[in-house]
Structure formats: structure tokens, C-alpha cells
Write a protein that holds these residues in place. Structure first.
Motif, PDB file in Angstrom:
ATOM      1  N   LYS A 175      48.596   3.140 -15.336  1.00 30.09           N
ATOM      2  CA  LYS A 175      48.522   1.891 -16.106  1.00 30.09           C
ATOM      3  C   LYS A 175      48.095   2.173 -17.547  1.00 30.09           C
ATOM      4  O   LYS A 175      48.676   1.625 -18.494  1.00 30.09           O
ATOM      5  CB  LYS A 175      47.530   0.935 -15.444  1.00 30.09           C
ATOM      6  N   LEU A 176      47.092   3.040 -17.712  1.00 31.79           N
ATOM      7  CA  LEU A 176      46.601   3.367 -19.050  1.00 31.79           C
ATOM      8  C   LEU A 176      47.665   4.084 -19.877  1.00 31.79           C
ATOM      9  O   LEU A 176      47.827   3.822 -21.073  1.00 31.79           O
ATOM     10  CB  LEU A 176      45.353   4.244 -18.936  1.00 31.79           C
ATOM     11  N   LEU A 177      48.384   5.001 -19.246  1.00 35.72           N
ATOM     12  CA  LEU A 177      49.405   5.758 -19.967  1.00 35.72           C
ATOM     13  C   LEU A 177      50.579   4.876 -20.377  1.00 35.72           C
ATOM     14  O   LEU A 177      51.205   5.090 -21.426  1.00 35.72           O
ATOM     15  CB  LEU A 177      49.904   6.917 -19.101  1.00 35.72           C
ATOM     16  N   TYR A 178      50.878   3.881 -19.571  1.00 31.03           N
ATOM     17  CA  TYR A 178      52.020   2.999 -19.839  1.00 31.03           C
ATOM     18  C   TYR A 178      51.675   1.901 -20.840  1.00 31.03           C
ATOM     19  O   TYR A 178      52.562   1.384 -21.536  1.00 31.03           O
ATOM     20  CB  TYR A 178      52.498   2.385 -18.523  1.00 31.03           C
ATOM     21  N   ILE A 189      50.503   7.873 -29.513  1.00 29.79           N
ATOM     22  CA  ILE A 189      49.863   9.191 -29.578  1.00 29.79           C
ATOM     23  C   ILE A 189      48.504   9.183 -28.886  1.00 29.79           C
ATOM     24  O   ILE A 189      48.021  10.206 -28.403  1.00 29.79           O
ATOM     25  CB  ILE A 189      49.690   9.627 -31.059  1.00 29.79           C
ATOM     26  N   SER A 190      47.899   8.011 -28.780  1.00 28.55           N
ATOM     27  CA  SER A 190      46.550   7.922 -28.209  1.00 28.55           C
ATOM     28  C   SER A 190      46.495   8.316 -26.736  1.00 28.55           C
ATOM     29  O   SER A 190      45.400   8.527 -26.197  1.00 28.55           O
ATOM     30  CB  SER A 190      46.002   6.490 -28.372  1.00 28.55           C
ATOM     31  N   ILE A 191      47.632   8.439 -26.063  1.00 28.45           N
ATOM     32  CA  ILE A 191      47.622   8.840 -24.650  1.00 28.45           C
ATOM     33  C   ILE A 191      47.451  10.341 -24.478  1.00 28.45           C
ATOM     34  O   ILE A 191      47.184  10.813 -23.366  1.00 28.45           O
ATOM     35  CB  ILE A 191      48.906   8.392 -23.919  1.00 28.45           C
ATOM     36  N   ILE A 192      47.597  11.119 -25.547  1.00 29.36           N
ATOM     37  CA  ILE A 192      47.575  12.581 -25.430  1.00 29.36           C
ATOM     38  C   ILE A 192      46.283  13.105 -24.813  1.00 29.36           C
ATOM     39  O   ILE A 192      46.329  13.980 -23.934  1.00 29.36           O
ATOM     40  CB  ILE A 192      47.870  13.246 -26.792  1.00 29.36           C
ATOM     41  N   ALA A 208      38.754  10.008 -24.007  1.00 27.63           N
ATOM     42  CA  ALA A 208      40.177   9.813 -23.723  1.00 27.63           C
ATOM     43  C   ALA A 208      40.498   8.334 -23.509  1.00 27.63           C
ATOM     44  O   ALA A 208      41.530   7.838 -23.988  1.00 27.63           O
ATOM     45  CB  ALA A 208      40.577  10.636 -22.501  1.00 27.63           C
ATOM     46  N   LEU A 209      39.626   7.634 -22.801  1.00 28.73           N
ATOM     47  CA  LEU A 209      39.841   6.207 -22.561  1.00 28.73           C
ATOM     48  C   LEU A 209      39.684   5.399 -23.841  1.00 28.73           C
ATOM     49  O   LEU A 209      40.476   4.491 -24.132  1.00 28.73           O
ATOM     50  CB  LEU A 209      38.864   5.696 -21.499  1.00 28.73           C
ATOM     51  N   PHE A 210      38.652   5.740 -24.612  1.00 27.32           N
ATOM     52  CA  PHE A 210      38.375   4.946 -25.809  1.00 27.32           C
ATOM     53  C   PHE A 210      39.436   5.144 -26.881  1.00 27.32           C
ATOM     54  O   PHE A 210      39.693   4.242 -27.680  1.00 27.32           O
ATOM     55  CB  PHE A 210      36.991   5.266 -26.368  1.00 27.32           C
ATOM     56  N   MET A 211      40.073   6.321 -26.927  1.00 27.66           N
ATOM     57  CA  MET A 211      41.123   6.527 -27.919  1.00 27.66           C
ATOM     58  C   MET A 211      42.287   5.567 -27.681  1.00 27.66           C
ATOM     59  O   MET A 211      42.885   5.051 -28.630  1.00 27.66           O
ATOM     60  CB  MET A 211      41.609   7.977 -27.876  1.00 27.66           C
ATOM     61  N   ILE A 212      42.620   5.322 -26.408  1.00 24.73           N
ATOM     62  CA  ILE A 212      43.683   4.349 -26.112  1.00 24.73           C
ATOM     63  C   ILE A 212      43.221   2.940 -26.475  1.00 24.73           C
ATOM     64  O   ILE A 212      43.959   2.159 -27.071  1.00 24.73           O
ATOM     65  CB  ILE A 212      44.079   4.420 -24.630  1.00 24.73           C
ATOM     66  N   GLU A 213      41.971   2.619 -26.132  1.00 28.19           N
ATOM     67  CA  GLU A 213      41.410   1.314 -26.478  1.00 28.19           C
ATOM     68  C   GLU A 213      41.367   1.115 -27.991  1.00 28.19           C
ATOM     69  O   GLU A 213      41.759   0.050 -28.499  1.00 28.19           O
ATOM     70  CB  GLU A 213      40.005   1.200 -25.892  1.00 28.19           C
ATOM     71  N   SER A 238      53.530  -2.141 -27.309  1.00 27.90           N
ATOM     72  CA  SER A 238      54.319  -1.957 -28.534  1.00 27.90           C
ATOM     73  C   SER A 238      55.742  -2.474 -28.351  1.00 27.90           C
ATOM     74  O   SER A 238      56.393  -2.855 -29.327  1.00 27.90           O
ATOM     75  CB  SER A 238      54.332  -0.483 -28.947  1.00 27.90           C
ATOM     76  N   GLY A 239      56.236  -2.474 -27.103  1.00 29.83           N
ATOM     77  CA  GLY A 239      57.553  -3.052 -26.849  1.00 29.83           C
ATOM     78  C   GLY A 239      57.522  -4.565 -26.838  1.00 29.83           C
ATOM     79  O   GLY A 239      58.457  -5.223 -27.306  1.00 29.83           O
ATOM     80  N   LYS A 240      56.407  -5.121 -26.351  1.00 27.63           N
ATOM     81  CA  LYS A 240      56.273  -6.578 -26.266  1.00 27.63           C
ATOM     82  C   LYS A 240      55.940  -7.190 -27.621  1.00 27.63           C
ATOM     83  O   LYS A 240      56.408  -8.286 -27.948  1.00 27.63           O
ATOM     84  CB  LYS A 240      55.180  -6.914 -25.251  1.00 27.63           C
ATOM     85  N   TYR A 241      55.116  -6.466 -28.417  1.00 28.41           N
ATOM     86  CA  TYR A 241      54.706  -6.957 -29.739  1.00 28.41           C
ATOM     87  C   TYR A 241      55.044  -5.894 -30.781  1.00 28.41           C
ATOM     88  O   TYR A 241      54.174  -5.122 -31.185  1.00 28.41           O
ATOM     89  CB  TYR A 241      53.208  -7.255 -29.779  1.00 28.41           C
ATOM     90  N   PRO A 242      56.290  -5.811 -31.212  1.00 34.39           N
ATOM     91  CA  PRO A 242      56.669  -4.790 -32.211  1.00 34.39           C
ATOM     92  C   PRO A 242      55.837  -4.941 -33.474  1.00 34.39           C
ATOM     93  O   PRO A 242      55.607  -6.050 -33.952  1.00 34.39           O
ATOM     94  CB  PRO A 242      58.150  -5.088 -32.466  1.00 34.39           C
TER      95      PRO A 242
END
Length: 495
Positions: free
Chosen positions: A419-422, A441-444, A475-480, A428-432
């Protein structure tokens, strides 16, 4: 849509002098810690370290003290390493009563937990995490494992070990409340980036001298991590230094290269990134090397190297590094040795799980862990029972999660991670919006942790060491954080 009013505007020019002063302050405190531990005696050392706790409590620079303890626990040059409980030359341990003691690191974690509960008053700290409910689910499942573990057999020793494991996991609550803005994480990265170069220097010292820096202050101790002799199968020499710090410097510099929000010198970021990779490569640690290389592949795939500036500057710095590798014999030889070690993965790809006799994880260690798993409850695993502590092995991360948390636990972790990776791609697809590459890149960091977990545990309830829990938070906070910045830009564009 997520509200991003917490984001701090970073349009102002960087205060280079302030950054240098703060980094010099950090080095000063690390030097004082060094003097206290190795030259003043245990009594004064224990007292002095206790003084840090009220400083942490009142400090507004939580990122600074996190880096301070993080580096101590990285054991640069072997310094600040463990030893016996009564060893006077180690980070202090405080005994309350026989059988119950706390290290200074654990007291620091307890201080952060208390501070996040009773002192932190930021209105939105930790409350807008898009994966907040997922963390709650994992927390509830952890509590369930703790409750059912005694039913499977749990001695006082196992209870003590369980406490030592669970306490660092509270960082996944306290750090999200205390380090809750991009400004704080950027300050943390600024402090950590120079340690990429320090790490490479320490490795060079070890390759030249065949021992870590600790040998100069602790008689009889030449190395506390890595292999600096040819006694390991294959004759590998592996100067392992500050791998967790390199994880953050490597991934943090990649993210900042495509994040236009913050003003960093790109030559500096590229240098930090490539030196971080070189330091990990020279360690000869296969799972880490493969994971970092995968980070590059994902970065190139997502960015397409659209920036000519980044590409040209990278090529310049790569050229300089190639010259360094080829004209410094020690580094040159070590890179060749590490490359030979990585090539053993070819044997694994061809069906030899021993990697030519250099890997014992899957033919020696894994069967014992799986045998214990089939003797556990299976659905809930062995929890924190005696069975888990008797047969767990942190060198096979996914097997260890299965033994600890069972089929349900492994499913929870993997489903939440997917879920986090997706999430960045879905949003970004829903809100371009602008600069969605930085969001993706934040998922790396999380991807790298997943790959490393094949060789040593970096996810789950039982990652090896406090610093690995910090990596999970990071890792979690970078996505957040990337989510906050992206959605804020969309709001600004629409307004």
C-alpha cells in the motif's frame, strides 16, 4: 485530500555558516563522549551522559540529538561499542535492581516517548499520517503477540529480551510527533551528509592498518564490526562502517536531487550519494550493495535522467571517483575484492543457494528457523516466547518475521508495505501536479529496506538494533513528507 498546513516554507537562502557551526557542535559533543568513555572512568561517564537527558527534554533541536545518539550507535571506527556489562569503556548501562538495567540509549528512547506524550504540543504532530491506521493495526497486533507469548512459554529472560525489542519500536510513535516537518528532516540530513566522507576515511584507515580506530584506545580490541583479516571464507576483507548512516545519506541525497523545494548544491549532493554507495560497496555486504544498486535503477527509471545538469555533474564526479579508485591501490584492490564477492550472486541465480559456498543463510540457518516456525502456533508464529528467542536468526529477515509474527503478521507487513509503495503512484495519478517525480522517488528507502531484509532483518517487529528502527521511521516518513509537499503544491496551484 490531505491538509498540509504544517509544511514550512523553505524558499529562503541556506545559512551555510549556521550549518557548519551546528556540525562542528555535533563533532564537539561526539569528541566529549569519546573522552568521557575512554579517559575519565565509568563513574564520571555515567553521570555525564545522564545530564544529556534533561537537555533532550527541553531541547527544540530533537533532530540534533537524534543524530548524536544515532552516530554513537553506529560505532564509527568501532568506538562506543558494546563489551561486557561491567566494561567501563562502553556507552553507560544503569542497573536499577539485579536483572533490570537500562542503557543510555534506552533512557534516551524513554525520554523521547515521554516528551512526545507530555511536552510536544504541536497541534497536528503525527495526526495526519496517511498510514496512521496501518501503524495502529501493527501496534494492536504487537500487543496481541505480547499477550499470547506467555501461553507458548516465556521465561523471565525472554520477557527481558522482549522489552529490549519493543522499547525501540516506540520510536515509531515519538519520532513521528517530534520530527514532524520537512525543516527538521532537512536539518537532520545536513548533519548526516558529511559522515559519508568520514566513513570512507575510516574504511581507508582500516584497510591500511588492518584494525579499526578503537584499537588505539582499547587494548586487545582491533575490530568490532566487519572482517579485517582473511579468515573469512574466500579471504574477504570487509571494512563495515556506518551502514545505517550511509542508507540515509544515499537515499536522502537522491531525493533532494529531484526535490526543487530545498536549496542544496547539486555537486555536493551527488558527491555525498556516490561516496555513500562506494562506502557500502567497499564493505562487501552483498544484500546492501544489491539494494543500493536497485535504488539507482529505480531512480533512473522514474526520472529518466531528464535533468542534463544532474547527468553532467554526476559524470564529472564519477570520473573523479574512478580516478581515485584506480590511483589509490588500497581502494582499488578493495573494490575488486568486493566486486568478486558480489559476483557470487550469479551462482545463486543459477540455483546454488550457497553462492559457491559463501552463503549459509538459506541452507544452514533458514531450515532451523522454519523448523521452529512449524512448531509454533503458525498463524501467530512464536511471538516473543522462548521458542522464538531460541531459534530466531536476524540474518534471514522474512523467515524471522514468519517465526515471530506468523502468517497473519507477515501478511500484515507485506500488505501495508505494498500500500505504501503504491500510494505515490495512485495519488499522483488521481491529482496530477508539479514535480511528481520527487513524490515517487520517496519509495526508494522502503524498497531498499525490503531488499536488505533478505540478508539481514530491517523490517518487522525485531529489526537488528535501534538504528534499524530509526531507518524504518525514516523510510516511512520520506513517503509521508513527499506526500505533504506534493499535495501542498497542488493546493497552491489550484488556488
Amino acid at each position: 485530500m490531505y491538509h498540509s498546513q504544517n509544511i514550512v516554507n523553505q524558499k529562503s537562502k541556506p545559512h551555510i555558516s549556521a550549518d557548519l557551526i551546528e556540525f562542528a557542535e555535533l563533532l564537539l559533543y561526539l569528541f566529549i563522549a569519546f573522552i568521557l568513555i575512554y579517559y575519565t572512568g565509568a563513574r564520571l561517564s555515567r553521570l555525564a551522559f545522564l545530564i544529556i537527558l534533561p537537555v533532550v527534554w527541553f531541547s527544540k533541536r530533537d533532530y540534533f540529538w537524534l543524530v548524536f545518539f544515532f552516530i554513537l550507535m553506529e560505532m564509527p571506527g568501532g568506538l562506543f561499542s558494546g563489551g561486557e556489562r561491567d566494561d567501563p569503556q562502553r556507552l553507560p548501562i544503569y542497573s536499577l535492581i539485579p536483572g533490570i538495567s537500562f542503557s543510555i540509549q534506552e533512557l534516551y528512547i524513554l525520554t523521547l516517548l515521554a516528551k512526545s506524550l507530555f511536552v510536544t504540543k504541536t497541534q497536528n504532530s503525527g495526526t495526519h499520517l496517511f498510514f496512521k491506521n496501518d501503524l495502529k493495526t501493527l501496534a494492536y497486533y504487537l500487543v496481541l503477540l505480547l499477550f499470547i507469548s506467555p501461553l507458548m512459554g516465556m521465561s523471565f529472560g525472554s520477557m527481558s529480551q522482549a522489552f529490549k525489542i519493543v522499547l525501540p519500536l516506540t520510536l515509531l510513535y515519538s519520532l513521528f510527533r517530534i520530527l514532524d516537518t520537512d525543516k527538521k528532516i532537512i536539518r537532520l540530513l545536513r548533519l548526516l551528509f558529511p559522515f559519508a566522507f568520514i566513513t570512507l576515511a575510516l574504511q581507508a584507515f582500516e584497510l591500511v592498518n588492518g584494525q579499526q580506530v578503537i584499537s588505539m584506545v582499547k587494548p586487545g580490541v582491533t575490530v568490532v564490526q566487519g572482517v579485517l583479516s582473511t579468515t573469512e571464507p574466500g579471504g574477504w576483507i570487509r571494512p563495515i562502517e556506518m551502514g545505517h548512516a550511509m542508507f540515509i545519506t544515499f537515499t536522502g541525497s537522491l531525493w533532494l536531487l529531484v526535490n526543487k523545494r530545498h536549496n542544496f548544491n547539486r555537486y555536493y549532493l551527488i558527491s555525498v550519494n556516490l561516496v555513500s554507495f562506494l562506502a557500502v560497496f567497499m564493505s562487501g555486504t552483498r544484500s546492501w550493495i544489491i539494494a543500493f544498486a536497485a535504488g539507482y535503477i529505480v531512480f533512473i527509471y522514474l526520472t529518466g535522467i531528464r535533468s542534463t545538469t544532474i547527468l553532467m555533474r554526476s559524470l564529472i564526479i564519477i570520473f573523479i571517483l574512478v580516478l581515485l579508485i584506480n590511483f589509490v591501490p588500497i581502494i582499488h584492490n578493495q573494490v575488486l575484492n568486493a566486486f568478486s564477492r558480489v559476483k557470487t550472486i550469479e551462482a545463486v541465480a543459477q540455483g546454488d543457494i550457497t553462492g559457491g559456498g559463501t552463503i549459509s543463510r538459506y541452507d544452514v540457518k533458514a531450515p532451523g528457523v522454519m523448523k521452529a516456525f512449524w512448531s509454533s502456533s503458525i498463524i501467530f508464529g512464536a511471538g516473543f516466547s522462548n521458542l522464538f528467542f531460541d531459534y530466531s536468526n536476524g540474518h534471514i529477515g522474512y523467515h524471522n518475521i514468519l517465526l515471530n509474527a506468523g502468517i497473519i503478521g507477515l501478511f500484515l507487513f507485506l500488505s501495508i508495505i505494498v500500500k505504501l509503495l503504491y500510494y505515490p503512484f495512485r495519488i499522483s495519478g488521481k491529482y496530477p501536479g508539479p514535480n511528481k517525480i520527487a513524490f515517487k522517488i520517496s519509495i526508494i528507502p522502503l524498497l531498499i529496506l525490503l531488499i536488505i531484509n533478505t540478508g539481514t532483518q530491517t523490517i518487522g517487529y525485531t529489526p537488528l538494533g535501534i538504528n534499524r528502527v530509526i531507518l524504518i521511521f525514516y523510510a516511512l516518513f520520506m513517503i509521508e513528507l513527499a506526500s505533504r509537499i506534493y499535495l501542498e503544491r497542488i493546493n497552491i496551484a489550484h488556488n
